[in-house]
Motif scaffolding. Structure first.
Motif, PDB file in Angstrom:
ATOM      1  N   ARG A   8       1.077  -1.054  -0.113  1.00 27.49           N
ATOM      2  CA  ARG A   8       0.252   0.329   0.136  1.00 27.49           C
ATOM      3  C   ARG A   8       1.001   1.307  -0.032  1.00 27.49           C
ATOM      4  NH1 ARG A   8      -5.644   1.402   2.227  1.00 27.49           N
ATOM      5  NH2 ARG A   8      -5.693  -0.503   1.815  1.00 27.49           N
ATOM      6  N   ASN A   9       1.762   1.443   1.187  1.00 26.46           N
ATOM      7  CA  ASN A   9       3.090   2.132   0.883  1.00 26.46           C
ATOM      8  C   ASN A   9       3.030   2.714  -0.049  1.00 26.46           C
ATOM      9  OD1 ASN A   9       4.454   4.728   2.027  1.00 26.46           O
ATOM     10  ND2 ASN A   9       5.925   3.390   2.356  1.00 26.46           N
ATOM     11  N   THR A  12       0.467   4.202  -3.269  1.00 29.10           N
ATOM     12  CA  THR A  12       0.655   5.404  -3.078  1.00 29.10           C
ATOM     13  C   THR A  12       1.361   6.112  -3.323  1.00 29.10           C
ATOM     14  OG1 THR A  12      -1.160   4.482  -0.682  1.00 29.10           O
ATOM     15  CG2 THR A  12      -0.056   7.011  -0.518  1.00 29.10           C
ATOM     16  N   LYS A  13       2.938   5.775  -3.508  1.00 34.13           N
ATOM     17  CA  LYS A  13       3.992   6.967  -3.624  1.00 34.13           C
ATOM     18  C   LYS A  13       3.383   6.595  -4.668  1.00 34.13           C
ATOM     19  CE  LYS A  13       7.054   6.273  -0.016  1.00 34.13           C
ATOM     20  NZ  LYS A  13       8.031   5.556   0.620  1.00 34.13           N
ATOM     21  N   GLU A 114       1.033   8.411   9.109  1.00 31.33           N
ATOM     22  CA  GLU A 114       2.304   8.141   8.660  1.00 31.33           C
ATOM     23  C   GLU A 114       3.147   9.547   8.148  1.00 31.33           C
ATOM     24  OE1 GLU A 114       5.455   5.103   5.796  1.00 31.33           O
ATOM     25  OE2 GLU A 114       3.047   5.419   5.788  1.00 31.33           O
ATOM     26  N   LEU A 122       5.358  13.553   2.574  1.00 29.99           N
ATOM     27  CA  LEU A 122       3.901  11.982   2.337  1.00 29.99           C
ATOM     28  C   LEU A 122       3.301  11.937   4.053  1.00 29.99           C
ATOM     29  CD1 LEU A 122       1.497  11.066   0.406  1.00 29.99           C
ATOM     30  CD2 LEU A 122       3.530   9.318   1.097  1.00 29.99           C
ATOM     31  N   ARG A 124       0.082   9.737   5.172  1.00 32.02           N
ATOM     32  CA  ARG A 124      -0.855   9.516   4.768  1.00 32.02           C
ATOM     33  C   ARG A 124      -1.761   9.884   6.443  1.00 32.02           C
ATOM     34  NH1 ARG A 124       0.242   4.223   5.506  1.00 32.02           N
ATOM     35  NH2 ARG A 124      -1.979   3.679   4.086  1.00 32.02           N
ATOM     36  N   GLY A 126      -6.174   8.555   7.904  1.00 32.98           N
ATOM     37  CA  GLY A 126      -7.342   7.706   7.177  1.00 32.98           C
ATOM     38  C   GLY A 126      -8.296   8.054   8.264  1.00 32.98           C
ATOM     39  N   ASP A 132      -8.283   4.697   1.355  1.00 32.85           N
ATOM     40  CA  ASP A 132      -6.929   5.638   1.273  1.00 32.85           C
ATOM     41  C   ASP A 132      -6.459   7.022   1.508  1.00 32.85           C
ATOM     42  OD1 ASP A 132      -3.868   4.702   1.473  1.00 32.85           O
ATOM     43  OD2 ASP A 132      -4.058   5.002  -0.408  1.00 32.85           O
ATOM     44  N   SER A 134      -3.622  10.753   1.146  1.00 28.40           N
ATOM     45  CA  SER A 134      -2.584  11.173   1.540  1.00 28.40           C
ATOM     46  C   SER A 134      -2.916  12.788   1.101  1.00 28.40           C
ATOM     47  CB  SER A 134      -1.575  10.155   0.733  1.00 28.40           C
ATOM     48  OG  SER A 134      -1.711  10.307  -0.726  1.00 28.40           O
TER      49      SER A 134
END
Length: 159
Positions: A8-9, A12-13, A114, A122, A124, A126, A132, A134
């Motif tokens: 997921r990380n 996302t990036k 995060e 970045l 993140r 929730g 998701d 960010s």
């Protein structure tokens, strides 16, 4: 040999980077937005007006002086998930924009999952209803103008 496993990380990036590098189909974009700096709901120039996508969550706010550059997203009701990408800029320094989002997200009840700092920051986050989310914050051109992109993937609404 290093093996890359998608997570997921990483995804996302890549989504945030892909949005900044290329404009997705259906994205409204302006080259030099102008307008009321206190109103991030729309920005206009000689090409047209940029609005927040329909259904964009009102709880996610913008720093003072925000100018919208590009928006996309909001899916018709027949789709299960909705996604939003909003790119904007402000004359505030990067540090002020980071502080704004960390404070605003906590105040509005979002969980900060995060914070990654480097050439860009970045954050993140929730909350119930978000699959998701960010915000990517950077001084993109090194000229003191802070650019940020908010990416949201909303979970399907319960029936």
């Amino acid at each position: 040999m290093m093996k890359l496993l998608p997570n997921r990380n990483w995804m996302t990036k890549m989504m945030a980077l892909g949005f900044l590098v290329g404009t997705p189909i259906g994205c409204a974009m302006a080259e030099a937005p102008t307008g009321d700096p206190g109103s991030p709901e729309s920005a206009s120039d000689e090409i047209g007006t940029i609005y927040l996508p329909e259904g964009y969550p009102e709880t996610i706010m913008f720093p003072a002086g925000t100018r919208l550059i590009a928006t996309s997203g909001g899916q018709p009701p027949e789709y299960e998930t909705r996604n939003y990408n909003v790119t904007a800029e402000t004359d505030l320094p990067v540090g002020s924009v980071i502080e704004f989002y960390e404070g605003m997200l906590a105040k509005k009840g979002f969980d900060i999952l995060e914070v990654e700092k480097g050439n860009a920051t970045l954050i993140r986050f929730g909350a119930p209803g978000l699959d998701d989310a960010s915000v990517l914050i950077m001084d993109m051109y090194g000229e003191g103008t802070t650019t940020f992109t908010i990416s949201l993937i909303m979970e399907p609404e319960p029936e």
